[in-house]
Design an enzyme around this catalytic site. Structure first.
Site, PDB file in Angstrom:
ATOM      1  N   VAL A 138     -54.112  16.659  -2.613  1.00 54.10           N
ATOM      2  CA  VAL A 138     -53.535  15.354  -2.147  1.00 54.10           C
ATOM      3  C   VAL A 138     -53.469  14.169  -3.139  1.00 54.10           C
ATOM      4  O   VAL A 138     -54.645  13.928  -3.659  1.00 54.10           O
ATOM      5  CB  VAL A 138     -54.604  14.910  -0.797  1.00 54.10           C
ATOM      6  CG1 VAL A 138     -53.807  13.694  -0.194  1.00 54.10           C
ATOM      7  CG2 VAL A 138     -54.409  15.978   0.371  1.00 54.10           C
ATOM      8  N   HIS A 196     -59.313  20.122  -2.311  1.00 52.98           N
ATOM      9  CA  HIS A 196     -58.769  18.905  -1.440  1.00 52.98           C
ATOM     10  C   HIS A 196     -58.513  17.803  -2.077  1.00 52.98           C
ATOM     11  O   HIS A 196     -57.287  17.185  -1.951  1.00 52.98           O
ATOM     12  CB  HIS A 196     -59.882  18.581  -0.240  1.00 52.98           C
ATOM     13  CG  HIS A 196     -59.739  19.555   0.946  1.00 52.98           C
ATOM     14  ND1 HIS A 196     -59.968  19.175   2.332  1.00 52.98           N
ATOM     15  CD2 HIS A 196     -60.009  20.987   0.804  1.00 52.98           C
ATOM     16  CE1 HIS A 196     -60.182  20.213   2.789  1.00 52.98           C
ATOM     17  NE2 HIS A 196     -60.333  21.278   2.311  1.00 52.98           N
ATOM     18  N   ASP A 197     -59.165  17.317  -3.314  1.00 50.96           N
ATOM     19  CA  ASP A 197     -58.789  16.135  -4.020  1.00 50.96           C
ATOM     20  C   ASP A 197     -57.357  16.341  -4.578  1.00 50.96           C
ATOM     21  O   ASP A 197     -56.686  15.774  -4.400  1.00 50.96           O
ATOM     22  CB  ASP A 197     -59.757  15.827  -4.987  1.00 50.96           C
ATOM     23  CG  ASP A 197     -59.361  14.582  -5.963  1.00 50.96           C
ATOM     24  OD1 ASP A 197     -58.978  13.561  -5.263  1.00 50.96           O
ATOM     25  OD2 ASP A 197     -59.276  14.551  -6.923  1.00 50.96           O
TER      26      ASP A 197
END
Length: 318
Positions: A66, A62-63
């Site tokens: 995004v 997820h890091d």
């Protein structure tokens, strides 16, 4: 058209120059024991709770998707990435694992304030994969931490459970990841859990049970997720070996036991089926492809050199 080509070329050169500064022995002179320190902290956390593994692995993905692999997902400012509904379940063991590892690193005088939260997250991710039986691999280091984290930036940046193959390929390709990379990274769903609300449409709809879903498995899911149940009830992504990082995920897809539409489509779509079959029959092929994909993922949107900062506290900018 020429202008677009020039812009794309410039962007490619910029991205390449950023991750070219990453290297495996980046902290050799400043914090030579960083990997063993992080590994020890992660192992301790893992012994306390298994959720450390899937939580940290998902946090890294997820890091990176995004704003790039800059640990911006860990920031706790108002309306930060972690406040988006796609990230709200992450603020637990994955976060705590990185925080504990950062504290361990900074408790070493020679390492204090020299190792980024982004690099610690990358190392911790490798370590949880290995702790659950998956491959260990060399991690490129040298990332810097980002200073910006916004809830709005998460929108439309992460794969949706109902994505088809074209949508998956388009999203991953935007980060320089191939279809094979995407299928290998999807194998991370061999660990961890999702929630009833994420796949409800597949087992309850006017048209009946999703035809690509194994019927017996669908009935089992209905028992675990009855109508009107709390949509946050957790269900294992891998119904056969949810605590082991192996190729069972792909064997499940062959049997129609992919929890999300975006999982099962990897087998139902002929364009990706051969890769699923390869990984299902050859665990080493999956591991090799996963390591390649994780290395490429770890280069996405990185900050290096004088960009960003080395956070003292992973949850806030200095």
């Amino acid at each position: 058209m020429k202008k677009q080509i020039v812009c794309l070329l410039f962007l490619s050169l910029f991205i390449a120059s950023s991750y070219a500064q990453l290297k495996q022995n980046f902290y050799q002179s400043t914090c030579p024991n960083v990997e063993s320190i992080v590994r020890s902290a992660v192992a301790k956390k893992f012994q306390q709770t298994f959720v450390t593994a899937p939580g940290t692995l998902r946090l890294f993905f997820h890091d990176c998707f995004v704003r790039g692999c800059d640990a911006s997902v860990l920031l706790s400012n108002a309306n930060a990435e972690k406040d988006h509904h796609d990230d709200m379940s992450l603020a637990g063991d994955g976060f705590d694992t990185v925080i504990k590892a950062k504290e361990a690193v900074d408790s070493n005088p020679s390492c204090r304030n020299k190792v980024s939260c982004a690099d610690i997250l990358a190392l911790a991710t490798r370590d949880v994969v290995a702790l659950t039986g998956g491959p260990s691999y060399k991690v490129e280091l040298g990332r810097r931490d980002g200073r910006i984290s916004t809830k709005a930036s998460v929108q439309h940046k992460l794969p949706h459970p109902e994505f088809n193959l074209d949508q998956l390929n388009t999203m991953f390709a935007s980060h320089g990841l191939s279809q094979t990379d995407m299928i290998a990274l999807s194998g991370a769903h061999t660990l961890g859990f999702s929630h009833c609300g994420q796949f409800k449409k597949r087992i309850y709809s006017k048209a009946g049970i999703d035809q690509t879903l194994n019927r017996q498995y669908a009935l089992e899911l209905r028992q675990m997720c009855p109508l009107n149940v709390d949509p946050r009830i957790a269900i294992n992504m891998d119904p056969t070996s949810p605590n082991i990082f192996d190729n069972a995920y792909y064997k499940n897809l062959q049997q129609g036991k992919g929890l999300f539409t975006s999982d099962q489509v990897l087998f139902t779509d002929k364009r990706s089926r051969a890769t699923v079959n390869l990984f299902a029959s050859n665990n080493n092929a999956f591991y090799q492809a996963f390591v390649t994909a994780m290395t490429k993922l770890g280069r996405v949107g990185v900050l290096t050199g004088n960009q960003g900062e080395i956070r003292r506290d992973c949850s806030r900018v200095n």
